[in-house]
Write a protein that holds these residues in place. Structure first.
Motif, PDB file in Angstrom:
ATOM      1  N   UNK A  16       0.843  -1.198   0.000  1.00 34.46           N
ATOM      2  CA  UNK A  16       0.000   0.000   0.000  1.00 34.46           C
ATOM      3  C   UNK A  16       0.878   1.249   0.000  1.00 34.46           C
ATOM      4  N   UNK A  17       1.987   1.227   0.770  1.00 29.99           N
ATOM      5  CA  UNK A  17       2.916   2.362   0.773  1.00 29.99           C
ATOM      6  C   UNK A  17       3.538   2.551  -0.609  1.00 29.99           C
ATOM      7  N   UNK A  18       3.897   1.458  -1.279  1.00 27.43           N
ATOM      8  CA  UNK A  18       4.427   1.575  -2.643  1.00 27.43           C
ATOM      9  C   UNK A  18       3.386   2.188  -3.578  1.00 27.43           C
ATOM     10  N   UNK A  19       2.125   1.816  -3.390  1.00 30.43           N
ATOM     11  CA  UNK A  19       1.056   2.386  -4.206  1.00 30.43           C
ATOM     12  C   UNK A  19       0.903   3.872  -3.975  1.00 30.43           C
ATOM     13  N   UNK A  20       0.959   4.291  -2.721  1.00 30.70           N
ATOM     14  CA  UNK A  20       0.846   5.723  -2.399  1.00 30.70           C
ATOM     15  C   UNK A  20       2.014   6.490  -3.020  1.00 30.70           C
ATOM     16  N   UNK A  21       3.208   5.945  -2.916  1.00 28.40           N
ATOM     17  CA  UNK A  21       4.381   6.600  -3.507  1.00 28.40           C
ATOM     18  C   UNK A  21       4.231   6.684  -5.030  1.00 28.40           C
ATOM     19  N   UNK A  22       3.769   5.615  -5.649  1.00 27.76           N
ATOM     20  CA  UNK A  22       3.593   5.607  -7.111  1.00 27.76           C
ATOM     21  C   UNK A  22       2.562   6.635  -7.556  1.00 27.76           C
ATOM     22  N   UNK A  23       1.443   6.710  -6.842  1.00 26.23           N
ATOM     23  CA  UNK A  23       0.399   7.677  -7.189  1.00 26.23           C
ATOM     24  C   UNK A  23       0.922   9.096  -7.009  1.00 26.23           C
ATOM     25  N   UNK A  24       1.637   9.345  -5.901  1.00 27.20           N
ATOM     26  CA  UNK A  24       2.182  10.684  -5.659  1.00 27.20           C
ATOM     27  C   UNK A  24       3.197  11.057  -6.739  1.00 27.20           C
ATOM     28  N   UNK A  25       4.047  10.124  -7.129  1.00 29.57           N
ATOM     29  CA  UNK A  25       5.038  10.392  -8.174  1.00 29.57           C
ATOM     30  C   UNK A  25       4.361  10.665  -9.514  1.00 29.57           C
ATOM     31  N   UNK A  26       3.335   9.901  -9.837  1.00 33.41           N
ATOM     32  CA  UNK A  26       2.603  10.110 -11.084  1.00 33.41           C
ATOM     33  C   UNK A  26       1.927  11.477 -11.100  1.00 33.41           C
ATOM     34  N   UNK A  27       1.301  11.851  -9.992  1.00 33.74           N
ATOM     35  CA  UNK A  27       0.649  13.167  -9.928  1.00 33.74           C
ATOM     36  C   UNK A  27       1.681  14.293 -10.029  1.00 33.74           C
ATOM     37  N   UNK A  28       2.835  14.115  -9.405  1.00 32.09           N
ATOM     38  CA  UNK A  28       3.887  15.136  -9.473  1.00 32.09           C
ATOM     39  C   UNK A  28       4.386  15.294 -10.911  1.00 32.09           C
ATOM     40  N   UNK A  29       4.627  14.181 -11.605  1.00 32.97           N
ATOM     41  CA  UNK A  29       5.089  14.248 -13.000  1.00 32.97           C
ATOM     42  C   UNK A  29       4.021  14.908 -13.873  1.00 32.97           C
ATOM     43  N   UNK A  30       2.759  14.545 -13.653  1.00 31.70           N
ATOM     44  CA  UNK A  30       1.669  15.153 -14.427  1.00 31.70           C
ATOM     45  C   UNK A  30       1.607  16.659 -14.172  1.00 31.70           C
ATOM     46  N   UNK A  31       1.745  17.054 -12.926  1.00 26.19           N
ATOM     47  CA  UNK A  31       1.731  18.483 -12.588  1.00 26.19           C
ATOM     48  C   UNK A  31       2.894  19.209 -13.264  1.00 26.19           C
ATOM     49  N   UNK A  32       4.074  18.581 -13.262  1.00 26.72           N
ATOM     50  CA  UNK A  32       5.250  19.199 -13.900  1.00 26.72           C
ATOM     51  C   UNK A  32       5.006  19.377 -15.402  1.00 26.72           C
ATOM     52  N   UNK A  33       4.394  18.391 -16.039  1.00 25.34           N
ATOM     53  CA  UNK A  33       4.093  18.519 -17.471  1.00 25.34           C
ATOM     54  C   UNK A  33       3.132  19.668 -17.726  1.00 25.34           C
ATOM     55  N   UNK A  34       2.149  19.816 -16.858  1.00 23.71           N
ATOM     56  CA  UNK A  34       1.213  20.929 -17.019  1.00 23.71           C
ATOM     57  C   UNK A  34       1.922  22.256 -16.807  1.00 23.71           C
ATOM     58  N   UNK A  35       2.828  22.315 -15.820  1.00 27.55           N
ATOM     59  CA  UNK A  35       3.559  23.548 -15.543  1.00 27.55           C
ATOM     60  C   UNK A  35       4.509  23.911 -16.681  1.00 27.55           C
ATOM     61  N   UNK A  36       5.042  22.926 -17.363  1.00 25.24           N
ATOM     62  CA  UNK A  36       5.958  23.196 -18.468  1.00 25.24           C
ATOM     63  C   UNK A  36       5.222  23.672 -19.711  1.00 25.24           C
ATOM     64  N   UNK A  37       3.916  23.637 -19.684  1.00 25.77           N
ATOM     65  CA  UNK A  37       3.143  24.127 -20.812  1.00 25.77           C
ATOM     66  C   UNK A  37       3.073  23.165 -21.974  1.00 25.77           C
ATOM     67  N   UNK A  38       3.354  21.906 -21.742  1.00 28.67           N
ATOM     68  CA  UNK A  38       3.333  20.937 -22.832  1.00 28.67           C
ATOM     69  C   UNK A  38       1.936  20.747 -23.404  1.00 28.67           C
ATOM     70  N   UNK A  39       0.923  20.979 -22.605  1.00 30.86           N
ATOM     71  CA  UNK A  39      -0.436  20.727 -23.066  1.00 30.86           C
ATOM     72  C   UNK A  39      -1.241  22.017 -23.248  1.00 30.86           C
TER      73      UNK A  39
END
Length: 176
Positions: A16-39
């Motif tokens: 469950x901890x690995x899942x939480x870390x994976x979800x947090x990492x995915x959300x962080x990467x998605x946020x970074x992509x949005x901040x970089x203006x890629x979309x």
């Protein structure tokens, strides 16, 4: 998180901890992509992904992966044959960065091909292993399949295709 739990089938604190870390990492990467203006340049009023068409798309992608796996295995397993490396560029008209990323990842998932780069948001650079006796051409079936996901006519997606040999591609990267 629910998808993680279903797919892992493990409900102990470690997983469950690995899942939480994976979800947090995915959300962080998605946020970074949005901040970089890629979309940002995506046309919000343009064609949208039609979710119901994902089912035939994934079936087509899975079939393409199987076909390519067999072709690459044949090329590698036959010792008298040396696979030919080819670099293609082709220009596509897809409605969003998400569509282009889907196409790039689909090409890379297909054995024997790798998307090297997307230039100017619409020009794909793809490396492919080919049989030395096959004609050097690309069928663009994956690009057409992605176009169908957005309700775009497949013949409107590809503008131009250029074949570059590996040596020529390396020279262009060195001298540019």
């Amino acid at each position: 998180m629910a998808f993680w739990l279903i797919m892992s089938g493990m409900f102990d604190p470690f997983h469950i901890a690995l899942g939480i870390i994976s979800v947090a990492l995915t959300l962080w990467i998605h946020h970074r992509l949005l901040c970089l203006g890629q979309f940002e340049k995506d046309d919000v009023n343009g064609p949208r992904l039609r979710l119901i068409r994902l089912i035939p798309y994934f079936a087509f992608l899975f079939w393409s992966i199987i076909q390519s796996s067999l072709k690459v295995a044949y090329l590698i397993a036959k010792p008298s044959m040396t696979p030919m490396s080819v670099v293609f560029t082709f220009k596509v008209h897809l409605p969003s960065m998400g569509a282009r990323v889907l196409l790039a990842n689909s090409i890379t998932l297909t054995p024997g091909t790798v998307t090297l780069d997307i230039l100017n948001e619409d020009t794909f650079v793809v490396h492919a292993l080919m049989h030395p006796n096959d004609p050097v051409e690309m069928d663009h079936s994956l690009a057409h399949a992605v176009a169908r996901l957005y309700g775009i006519k497949p013949e409107q997606v590809i503008e131009e295709t250029t074949v570059i040999s590996v040596d020529d591609h390396r020279k262009s990267w060195i001298y540019s």
